[in-house]
Scaffold this motif. Structure first.
Motif, short mmCIF file in Angstrom:
data_model
loop_
_atom_site.label_atom_id
_atom_site.label_comp_id
_atom_site.label_asym_id
_atom_site.label_seq_id
_atom_site.Cartn_x
_atom_site.Cartn_y
_atom_site.Cartn_z
N ARG A 179 0.86 -1.18 0.00
CA ARG A 179 0.00 0.00 0.00
C ARG A 179 0.90 1.23 0.00
O ARG A 179 1.90 1.25 0.74
N PRO A 180 0.61 2.25 -0.81
CA PRO A 180 1.54 3.39 -0.94
C PRO A 180 1.84 4.05 0.40
O PRO A 180 1.01 4.13 1.30
N VAL A 181 3.06 4.54 0.49
CA VAL A 181 3.49 5.31 1.65
C VAL A 181 2.91 6.71 1.54
O VAL A 181 2.87 7.30 0.45
N VAL A 182 2.45 7.27 2.67
CA VAL A 182 1.92 8.62 2.67
C VAL A 182 2.82 9.51 3.51
O VAL A 182 3.57 9.04 4.37
N ILE A 183 2.74 10.80 3.25
CA ILE A 183 3.51 11.80 3.97
C ILE A 183 2.54 12.73 4.66
O ILE A 183 1.52 13.13 4.07
N SER A 184 2.81 13.06 5.88
CA SER A 184 1.92 13.93 6.64
C SER A 184 1.81 15.28 5.96
O SER A 184 2.65 15.67 5.15
N SER A 185 0.76 16.02 6.31
CA SER A 185 0.50 17.29 5.65
C SER A 185 1.60 18.32 5.87
O SER A 185 1.72 19.26 5.08
N ASP A 186 2.42 18.16 6.92
CA ASP A 186 3.53 19.10 7.14
C ASP A 186 4.85 18.58 6.57
O ASP A 186 5.91 19.15 6.83
N ASN A 187 4.79 17.46 5.81
CA ASN A 187 5.98 16.88 5.16
C ASN A 187 7.04 16.41 6.16
O ASN A 187 8.21 16.28 5.80
N GLN A 188 6.65 16.14 7.41
CA GLN A 188 7.62 15.77 8.43
C GLN A 188 7.60 14.28 8.77
O GLN A 188 8.54 13.78 9.38
N THR A 189 6.56 13.58 8.36
CA THR A 189 6.40 12.20 8.81
C THR A 189 6.08 11.29 7.62
O THR A 189 5.21 11.62 6.80
N LEU A 190 6.78 10.16 7.54
CA LEU A 190 6.45 9.10 6.59
C LEU A 190 5.58 8.07 7.32
O LEU A 190 5.96 7.58 8.39
N ILE A 191 4.45 7.74 6.74
CA ILE A 191 3.51 6.81 7.38
C ILE A 191 3.19 5.72 6.37
O ILE A 191 2.85 6.02 5.21
N PHE A 192 3.31 4.48 6.80
CA PHE A 192 2.99 3.39 5.88
C PHE A 192 2.47 2.20 6.67
O PHE A 192 2.58 2.12 7.90
N LEU A 193 1.90 1.27 5.95
CA LEU A 193 1.36 0.04 6.52
C LEU A 193 2.39 -1.07 6.37
O LEU A 193 2.75 -1.45 5.25
N GLY A 194 2.88 -1.55 7.49
CA GLY A 194 3.75 -2.72 7.49
C GLY A 194 3.02 -3.88 8.13
O GLY A 194 1.78 -3.87 8.24
N ALA A 195 3.77 -4.87 8.52
CA ALA A 195 3.15 -6.04 9.11
C ALA A 195 4.07 -6.60 10.19
O ALA A 195 5.30 -6.59 10.06
N GLU A 196 3.46 -7.05 11.26
CA GLU A 196 4.15 -7.77 12.32
C GLU A 196 3.28 -8.92 12.76
O GLU A 196 2.09 -8.73 13.07
N LYS A 197 3.86 -10.07 12.73
CA LYS A 197 3.16 -11.29 13.12
C LYS A 197 1.87 -11.48 12.31
O LYS A 197 0.83 -11.87 12.82
N GLY A 198 1.95 -11.12 11.03
CA GLY A 198 0.83 -11.34 10.12
C GLY A 198 -0.27 -10.32 10.24
O GLY A 198 -1.32 -10.47 9.59
#
Length: 1946
Positions: free
Chosen positions: A1664-1683
């Motif tokens: 799923r595409p990585v998104v950037i917060s509206s202030d361009n300070q944070t990278l947010i993405f969906l990863g996975a842990e334990k499925g």
């Protein structure tokens, strides 16, 4: 109209018919001449124009006023016909008017009391005797009344005034005229006294009743009120009455008082006052409703007593009340008007039933012909009966008479009105249409009896004609006369059904028409109060039932309520029961109602209840079996051409199907709309005729059927009729009148010269005027039709004035489709030539023509002017062609006359003088002298309406279009040679084109251009007309459904043509200025195919690739297949029909039967079907081959279908049953597979097989006949047969470089005779021929043997023919049964062989080009010409024996081949490649030449879902190329600071200039193998970051050089980071080979160095595409842990982990992606299907959940969108998630993908629907849709500029379309549009589009050592390091057991 009346009309009953609802409001105003002059003039000036406008704009009605008191001249009283005309006009108003029809204005004046015009001679003699008995002189009566013994019984006629007082109308001698007028009025008064005295005496003696006596005392006004009001049953809806009493009339002023009260000898006429009081105060108030009655009492004021200034309040109240009352009655009538399908068909049927009665009413004679028709109807013949004759011989009357006698012929007693329908109050049809004699059958066409297999024909001629009697055995009647002047024949058709004993029911079939599946889904009944009950009942049906089993159908016994009740019971009983594909039919009442598909049994009790009910119904039927069966015939009548729905084939068949369906209880919904399935459905409905309900369908004048090329071929009629059905054609009527002997002699002499019934009708019209006392010199007749019409016109001109008659008839003749009475009166009112003649002695209150004048003229043309509907209006036109031709000859003999009348009509429909604009005129000299006028100049409002293109409601909503203007205005502009007006107002007028496209078919718009093209000579103008017309044709597929796309279509295609074409330029400017009102998305540049080049048509409509198309045998239609069958008209490009069989997969091939009746195709899922092209019946079959084997092809014959796979082939019949099955083993060949079959007949064909194991397959061609192998031939690579299948061209060696011409032996044991091979062998003498089989070199000098000696050996044949077993036979070659006649040499390996269309050339395809060998004598082995492809292009073989095709154009000028997406054109003489056309954006799948006759075309189909027709004659015309990519555009990135767009295709990165639409350059690091997936451009436009072939590239755009390159495989996402675009993020994925986990890698690099700042690795469930917060300070993405899905938040600056948490997703729903929330840096939305959950990534808390949200949010964060795939679009407010505006209603648009987004300025919402390919734009501010843009190809990428002014669209065809958002409410759009480069080209001389410039190449590499650059310290890296020394705060981040220190820069 109640149910019984509706049933009677639908069954075709001819008795007691109700009136036909019309589209006219026709008002008769009744008053005396003088006392209501002020009121009537005020209404004329102020109220009637408003009412006319109201009726036209709101209801589409014509408003007509009949005011017989206004504008009456002295001539009108001369013939004493005014009273008769008034009564006739009252009847016409009552017959025609919708709503109100009569208005009386009563005051204190009783009015003019004329003496009777006609008195029975016996009554006059009785009165004369009474007067003589009391000593009164009767000489005055004897002078003025003369007996007419031609009348039966004889009547005495009041002589015209001028016949005795000759100066009565002599206006040029005023004194003599005044003297005679005074004498007349004195004489009239004396005769009044005589007749009243005589009547009183006879009444006193009991010899005359009160009514007869009162006839001599009655005024005209009272007679009008009696007929118009007192004798009317329903005054509430039709009548108004106004009474005005004036107090204190000044009787001293006798002259003024006489205007308002009856004065006799300067005293009040007490008798008149008494009669008036009785009428006004007693009879009228007692008869009319109070709501329709208004009484005024006013005072006499001043000298005049009544005037506008002294009684202003009264006048204002009067006209206000009048206007409101009229509106009320009109609206009431329209509310009662049934606009449902049932109501419309009732109106249609009624019109034809009335027409039948009118014809029958005047029918007489022809008993022998009628008897023969009767014998046919009641006989046993099952073939059509053709009744034909020349124009005017009276076929229509015979048709009508036959229809009226059906009941008598069947022995059925017509029920009386009271017996049949006691509860139906039907008004007397005393006001029926004027009787129409059918001598007037001038509608001539060629007889169509050849269309039928065994047509029975009836020829109607003279009654004693011997040939007629002789043809009885053949059932032929000819209606032509021996001396007919017209050789053409007009067919008339009657479909009748008859009673037949012991008949067998035809077998039932389940027919599937078009998209109607065999098993249809259940339709639920929806109640609609606005529809009649009958309509709702009909909609309950679900499927067309087959013919019923029971022999006692009585649906006619059911009332509407009973049908509804019974249908409801059956529906309820079967509610829970379902058995697919099964129908249950009931007898008696229930048998004609088809149950919905029975459902599976859910409840035993329900099933039991249903079965019990069925048993009860069947028992009830059984009890009635012994009762006598009553016949209820169904009569259907259509007089073609007399109504709009009978003027074209499709609507006429639809109305017939509706009428049949109603009577047999079938739903209207099942009636197809497409003509071909409609024809089939009509034929199927004929089978429903039963002995108890037979069908009789009468069709008259089928030559009047227009708009269909098949209509007059009569293919829509069955050649053989079902049981109970027959066919016949039309007949005539005659007239009544007696004559004295010498007059009969004159008539007989005329008829001896011409006996056509139309001539007899004209003779009748003339002799009808003859009196027994008419002078001999006045009783002469013409001896021909034309001369008779001329004489009729001359007499009318003499009687009514030449100018008036001349111009009135000329206007009707000049009109395209006729004129309504209102239009004609308006035109004459605008014609000052006529008005000057009419008003030369008068000064009218309103300068308009008096209605009475045209009424009198029309009355003298009985039945020659027919009323029919045209463009939604009732118009008058000539009923006979001869009248039109005579009028043209008489009134249009000079060109100036034609121009004048056409110009006047053009001005009227243009609306030049409408809406109150006064028209100037000149007073005549007589008027100036008589009225002492100071000047000859004047102007007056003619009270004619405006002529807008559209009529709008008060809210600005389009209510309807001005169809009359669309139909007439272009026609008259062209014929009046007002070409400038034609260009400015029609052809090059945007508003006109848009409105007409919205209202009419595209072909109607194009017909205006075609008409103009024929009449205009200027080649420059013709070029511009052609450009616009062709642009409309090219966009026809879109414009036909989306007329608002007119401006975008024209701009996209014609912008390059604006230079030098001023008319085109003006049109495009209108598109820019006015187009945004209809579609606010305006193309900024040329982006679609330009007309005028080789592309003739682009046929669109397929949703998938077109893998097959065929031309019908007559080359009129193209049948094409994808997932449906689409048939296009070759001449117009119109979609003729569409059949969507709902198959799985895509059709892979198509075959048409030789007779074009059937089509067959197979699919990619191994299904195949047989389609009946006439009936649309579909037989869908599964693959009969073994499971592992696919269908390889099929061939369709007229009676059978042959289908083959690799190892088997099958012979099917056309019902889908296998007749024969064969296996390849029968061919005695091992390891061979079937490649192709060439079919000759169902039992003989060639089978081509090959071995799959061989590298270069060796083919074997086997001739199979009746299961026997007769011949076999071996060959390689390619082969071709000629059309006779007697010549075979085959590659005979393994290299495929030697091609043999083989000829088939007629017999395997016998050699071809010399004669058979003479044409091929006798002339082959060329020295360079390479011949196989030559025995010696000396053979070359031998000559052929003498043909006269067959026993002598022909050495030439021996030399060229290699026979099986002969001494020259090559062991490696097998030519068994064939003779090798010649060999051609080929320079390359042949991939395909084919013959040219005329078979004069052999064409071969090889890898590098094409070869052409001549097959004309003498034959040569070497190619005549070689056509080489460009070096980078190659032919490939996509299928065995086939490759790219080549074709030869007409005159052998060019060779054309379709390779890849292009058409290559070579000069045949030189072999040079002269043209390369960018034909398609997908691979060309099939190409077909059509070079016969006038056509010189190539037809191509492609993967791009289109079929295109190319005109080779225009191959070198200028074509403006369109910049585009070869592959689809996958993504778009827009530069904020420069007008640049960066596009990504699989092969390159494209750089586009936004405002010019030019593709500036293409970027690819590896031009021959690049695979580009992503690209983004920086804001400053300096750099482009792209992903290509597993590498990351940074391009320096100004220098077009790669400055950084590094490897990163499988990149999924590229994105810029930061406000300054100083960094970018590249996201890639990979699969762990050990664990199988999906892993992602996020690399953040610097721009332009490419320095890797950090890398983030993570495990994924799915990307799923990585998104950037509206202030361009944070990278947010969906990863996975334990499925499980986890949200990770990292700092964008340094890649440090900030937070992670697991989102809560209820129900385990799939997470579709993330979305950062604008203006909320810490908020992110987790998107699911139609829902979004917002979290705070800092606090890891749940913020809110928004339901029904599609994950789209505005840049400001205030609005969101909800767009489900099933349809609909909502605008949400994001604070609470509520819907604040519904943009698209949730109507079912099909389940398609959609694309939604906000423009970057948040002002607009864009919505793309993939199914419709439409891009809709909505304004966020008010939710209004401002554009609905139909794309030419599927959208693949879309974006908008930052300012929201441009929408940039990428499509699957590689095009980039830039659209300017021209919001109509945004200021400055005009200036912005005009500033675009393509517009500056149009309006600024010398302006040229500036190309985007790049900097010269230089060394700009920043990272030459791409990977080593990461180890070097650059200044930027040092600066980055310095940033870490800035103030910061620290905090700990715990990740499990590990801790780390993180610093954050302040």
């Amino acid at each position: 109209m109640d149910d019984k009346v509706v049933d009677r009309i639908f069954s075709g009953g001819l008795d007691h018919l109700p009136q036909v609802s019309s589209k006219i409001v026709r008002i008769f105003t009744s008053s005396t001449f003088t006392d209501t002059l002020l009121e009537r003039n005020t209404l004329m000036a102020e109220v009637y124009p408003k009412l006319k406008e109201y009726c036209r704009e709101k209801h589409g009605l014509e408003f007509q006023i009949v005011d017989m008191r206004w504008g009456v001249r002295d001539e009108a009283t001369d013939d004493h016909l005014t009273t008769d005309l008034c009564m006739r006009e009252i009847e016409n108003c009552q017959r025609l008017s919708m709503g109100p029809n009569f208005i009386s204005f009563l005051g204190q004046k009783y009015g003019y009391r004329p003496i009777p015009t006609r008195i029975l001679t016996s009554e006059l003699l009785l009165m004369r005797e009474g007067l003589v008995g009391i000593g009164v002189d009767t000489s005055l009566l004897d002078t003025w009344y003369k007996p007419d013994y031609n009348a039966v019984p004889p009547v005495s006629i009041l002589q015209s005034i001028s016949s005795i007082l000759v100066n009565f109308n002599n206006k040029r001698q005023p004194k003599l005229q005044q003297q005679d007028q005074a004498t007349w009025w004195e004489t009239l008064e004396k005769m009044q006294k005589l007749l009243r005295k005589a009547a009183s005496t006879l009444y006193a003696e009991g010899k005359m009743d009160d009514e007869a006596m009162h006839n001599y005392f009655m005024s005209v006004t009272e007679r009008e009120v009696i007929n118009g009001l007192l004798n009317v049953k329903n005054t509430k809806n039709h009548c108004l009455s106004y009474v005005r009493i004036i107090n204190n009339i000044n009787l001293q002023n006798v002259r003024k008082a006489g205007l308002y009260i009856d004065i006799l000898n300067r005293q009040v006429d007490t008798e008149a006052v008494r009669l008036m009081a009785n009428l006004r105060d007693e009879r009228v108030p007692n008869r009319i409703e109070l709501t329709n009655y208004k009484k005024y009492t006013i005072d006499w004021i001043g000298r005049d007593g009544l005037a506008a200034d002294t009684h202003e309040e009264y006048i204002q109240d009067f006209i206000t009340h009048f206007y409101k009352s009229m509106i009320r009655l009109i609206d009431r009538a329209m509310r009662k008007e049934d606009s449902s399908p049932q109501g419309q068909i009732v109106t249609e049927i009624l019109q034809h039933l009335h027409a039948c009665n009118n014809s029958v009413r005047v029918f007489h004679g022809r008993e022998d012909i009628v008897e023969r028709v009767k014998c046919y109807v009641i006989g046993s013949s099952a073939f059509p009966l053709v009744l034909y004759g020349s124009g005017g011989c009276g076929k229509t009357s015979l048709l009508a008479k036959s229809a009226s006698l059906i009941f008598d012929w069947l022995g059925i007693q017509k029920p009386s009105r009271r017996e049949s329908y006691p509860s139906v109050p039907v008004e007397e049809d005393q006001h029926q249409e004027e009787e129409k004699s059918d001598f007037e059958g001038d509608k001539d066409v060629t007889t169509a009896n050849q269309s039928f297999a065994s047509d029975s024909q009836v020829t109607i001629g003279e009654e004693d004609r011997k040939s007629t009697t002789e043809l009885i055995s053949n059932d032929v009647i000819d209606t032509s006369e021996i001396d007919s002047r017209d050789d053409s024949l007009a067919p008339t058709i009657l479909l009748s059904s008859k009673k037949k004993k012991n008949n067998k029911k035809p077998s039932s079939k389940s027919v599937r028409t078009d998209s109607q599946a065999t098993t249809q889904s259940n339709r639920s009944f929806e109640s609609n109060s606005s529809l009649p009950r009958r309509t709702r009942v009909l909609r309950r049906g679900t499927q067309v039932p087959t013919k019923q089993i029971s022999s006692e159908p009585k649906p006619d016994k059911l009332g509407v309520g009973q049908k509804l009740s019974l249908a409801g019971q059956l529906s309820k009983a079967s509610e829970d029961v379902k058995q697919p594909r099964k129908r249950v039919r009931f007898s008696h009442q229930a048998q004609m109602i088809s149950l919905q598909y029975l459902q599976k049994v859910r409840s035993d009790s329900v099933e039991k209840e249903k079965l019990e009910m069925m048993a009860r119904i069947q028992q009830a039927e059984a009890k009635k079996d012994d009762q006598p069966k009553q016949i209820k015939p169904l009569l259907l009548l259509r007089f073609c051409g007399t109504t709009p729905d009978s003027s074209a084939l499709a609507p006429m068949l639809t109305s017939l199907c509706q009428q049949i369906s109603y009577n047999y209880l079938l739903p209207f919904e099942n009636i197809p709309t497409d003509l071909v399935p409609l024809t089939a459905y009509f034929k199927q409905l004929l089978t429903f005729a039963t002995p108890e309900m037979p069908m009789y369908i009468f069709l008259d004048s089928v030559d009047q059927l227009g708009n269909s090329q098949d209509s007059n071929k009569l293919t829509w009629l069955p050649t053989k009729l079902p049981e109970n059905v027959k066919i016949i054609r039309r007949w005539l009527s005659e007239a009544r009148r007696d004559l004295v002997q010498h007059q009969w002699e004159i008539v007989k002499n005329a008829i001896r010269h011409c006996s056509l019934p139309i001539f007899i009708k004209l003779v009748f019209a003339e002799v009808f005027r003859w009196r027994s006392y008419t002078k001999l010199q006045d009783t002469h007749l013409a001896l021909g039709v034309i001369d008779s019409i001329m004489m009729l016109f001359q007499k009318i001109e003499i009687q009514h004035g030449r100018q008036l008659v001349f111009h009135a008839l000329a206007y009707i003749t000049a009109s395209k489709s006729g004129l309504s009475e209102t239009e004609l009166e308006d035109l004459i009112s605008l014609d000052d030539i006529v008005l000057d003649d009419v008003y030369q002695y008068h000064m009218p209150p309103v300068r308009r023509i008096p209605p009475l004048l045209w009424t009198r003229i029309k009355n003298d043309l009985p039945n020659y002017l027919s009323e029919r509907e045209a463009d939604g209006v009732s118009v008058q036109n000539w009923y006979h062609r001869q009248f039109r031709e005579t009028a043209l000859e008489r009134y249009f003999s000079e060109e100036d006359q034609s121009i004048y009348f056409h110009s006047m009509i053009a001005e009227y429909f243009l609306g030049v003088w409408g809406g109150g604009k006064p028209k100037p005129f000149k007073y005549t000299e007589m008027q100036i002298m008589r009225f002492n006028l100071p000047s000859a100049d004047g102007e007056a409002d003619r009270k004619v309406p405006l002529q807008p293109l559209v009529f709008q409601s008060k809210d600005g909503i389009v209510s309807r279009y001005n169809l009359r203007k669309f139909g007439e205005l272009p026609f008259h502009f062209i014929r009046s040679k007002r070409f400038d007006d034609l260009f400015n107002h029609v052809l090059f007028n945007y508003k006109w084109l848009h409105a007409k496209l919205a209202a009419c078919p595209l072909q109607a718009v194009l017909s205006d251009f075609d008409d103009a093209f024929v009449h205009i000579q200027d080649p420059h103008i013709k070029r511009q007309i052609t450009l616009v017309a062709d642009a409309l044709r090219l966009g026809g597929a879109i414009l036909s459904h989306y007329p608002d796309m007119l401006a975008p279509q024209l701009l996209s295609r014609l912008l390059p043509e604006s230079m030098g074409h001023n008319l085109v330029k003006a049109l495009l400017k209108q598109c820019d200025l006015e187009g945004p009102q209809d579609c606010a998305l305006i193309p900024v540049a040329h982006c679609l195919h330009t007309p005028g080049g080789p592309l003739k048509y682009s046929l669109e409509g397929h949703q998938f690739a077109v893998f097959g198309f065929k031309l019908t045998s007559d080359c009129r239609y193209i049948v094409s297949v994808s997932n449906k069958f689409l048939t296009f008209d070759m001449s117009t490009s119109d979609l003729a029909r569409a059949v969507a069989p709902k198959i799985r997969g895509i059709f892979q091939g198509l075959s048409l039967s030789p007779d074009d009746k059937y089509a067959s195709a197979w699919t990619s899922t191994n299904q195949f079907l047989i389609l009946n092209m006439l009936t649309s019946e579909i037989v869908l079959l599964d693959n009969p081959l073994p499971e592992s084997e696919t269908i390889q092809g099929l061939h369709l014959l007229d009676t059978n279908l042959i289908l083959w796979g690799l190892t088997r082939w099958f012979l099917f019949n056309l019902q889908g049953k296998i007749v024969e099955e064969h296996c390849i083993n029968e061919l005695r060949l091992k390891e061979h597979k079937i490649t192709k079959m060439v079919v000759l007949s169902p039992t003989s064909y060639y089978i081509i097989v090959h071995k799959e194991s061989e590298e270069r397959p060796k083919y074997c061609i086997i001739y199979w006949e009746d299961g026997t192998i007769l011949t076999s031939v071996d060959g390689y690579s390619s082969l071709a047969f000629d059309s006779t299948r007697q010549r075979l061209f085959i590659c005979s060696d393994t290299k495929a470089c030697r091609i043999c011409l083989l000829m088939k032996q007629p017999n395997r044991q016998d050699c071809f005779s010399h004669k058979y091979l003479e044409t091929y062998c006798s002339t082959v003498k060329s020295e360079d021929m390479s011949l196989s089989g030559s025995s010696s070199e000396n053979d070359q000098d031998q000559t052929p043997a003498d043909n006269s000696k067959p026993e002598q050996e022909n050495t030439n044949i021996e030399r060229y023919c290699i026979l099986s077993g002969s001494k020259q036979h090559d062991k490696e070659e097998n030519y068994e049964g064939w003779m090798n006649c010649f060999q051609f040499s080929s320079p390359e390996l042949n991939l395909q062989l084919q013959l040219s269309e005329d078979e004069r050339y052999l064409l071969g395809t090889d890898a590098i080009g094409f070869c052409m060998w001549s097959l004309q004598s003498p034959l040569k082995s070497d190619p005549k010409q070689r056509f080489l492809l460009p070096s980078s292009v190659r032919n490939i073989s996509v299928k065995l024996l086939s490759s790219n095709s080549i074709a030869i154009s007409q005159n052998d000028a060019y060779a054309i081949a379709g390779v890849r997406k292009n058409l290559y054109v070579w000069d045949v003489k030189t072999g040079d490649l002269v043209k390369c056309l960018d034909a398609h954006f997908g691979r060309i799948l099939e190409m077909f030449p059509y070079t016969l006759g006038p056509w010189n075309s190539i037809i191509t189909s492609s993967l791009d879902r289109s079929v295109k027709i190319w005109n080779i004659n225009n191959i070198f015309e200028q074509v403006h190329s369109i910049d585009r990519h070869e592959l689809q555009i996958d993504s778009i990135s827009l530069c904020e600071s420069k007008e640049l767009a960066v596009t990504v295709t699989r092969g390159c990165v494209g750089i586009w200039h936004l405002t010019t639409g030019k593709l500036v350059t293409r970027l690819a690091d590896s031009p021959l193998g690049a695979i580009v997936t992503h690209a983004v451009v920086t804001k400053d436009g300096e750099y482009i970051i792209s992903a290509e072939s597993g590498n990351i590239l940074i391009w320096n755009l100004p220098h077009k050089k790669v400055i950084y390159k590094t490897e990163q495989q499988n990149i999924k996402q590229l994105r810029l980071i930061g406000d300054m675009d100083s960094r970018f993020m590249a996201v890639s994925t990979s699969r762990d080979l050990t664990s199988g986990e999906l892993r992602s890698e996020i690399c953040v690099r610097m721009i332009p160095e490419g320095y890797l700042e950090y890398k983030i690795e993570s495990t994924l469930k799915s990307f799923r595409p990585v998104v950037i917060s509206s202030d361009n300070q944070t990278l947010i993405f969906l990863g996975a842990e334990k499925g499980k899905d986890m949200i990770f938040a990292y700092q964008a600056e340094n890649g440090l982990l900030l937070n992670k948490f697991a989102p809560k997703v209820p129900g385990g729903k799939e997470i579709l992606g993330l979305l950062s929330i604008p203006n909320k840096p810490s908020h992110v939305a987790v998107l699911e299907l139609e829902r979004g959950t917002i979290y705070d990534v800092k606090s890891k808390r749940h913020v809110k959940t928004i339901h029904r949200w599609s994950g789209k949010i505005s840049k400001c964060g205030h609005f969101g969108l909800q767009a489900p795939s099933r349809g609909g679009l909502d605008l949400l407010e994001m604070r609470h998630g509520h819907v604040i505006r519904n943009l698209i209603h949730r109507t079912a648009e099909g389940v398609f993908t959609n694309v939604t987004l906000f423009s970057r300025d948040d002002k607009y919402v864009l919505y793309y629907h993939s199914g419709k390919k439409t891009l809709r734009m909505f304004r966020v501010k008010d939710g209004e849709q401002i554009a609905n843009y139909r794309l030419s190809a599927e959208l693949t990428a879309i974006d908008t500029t930052e300012d929201g002014k441009y929408a940039v669209i990428g499509t699957v065809d590689g095009n980039l379309t830039i659209l300017y958002v021209a919001d109509p409410i945004r200021p400055g759009i005009t200036e912005e549009i005009m500033s675009l480069p393509w517009r500056k080209i149009q309006h600024e001389n010398g302006y040229k589009i500036q190309e985007f410039s790049f900097k010269p190449e230089e060394d700009v590499s920043v990272g030459e050592e791409c990977k080593e650059s990461e180890k070097k310290i650059t200044f930027k890296k040092a600066a980055h390091l310095a940033m870490t020394l800035a103030p910061f705060y620290s905090h700990e981040v715990k990740d499990g057991d590990a801790e780390s220190q993180v610093c954050t820069i302040m």
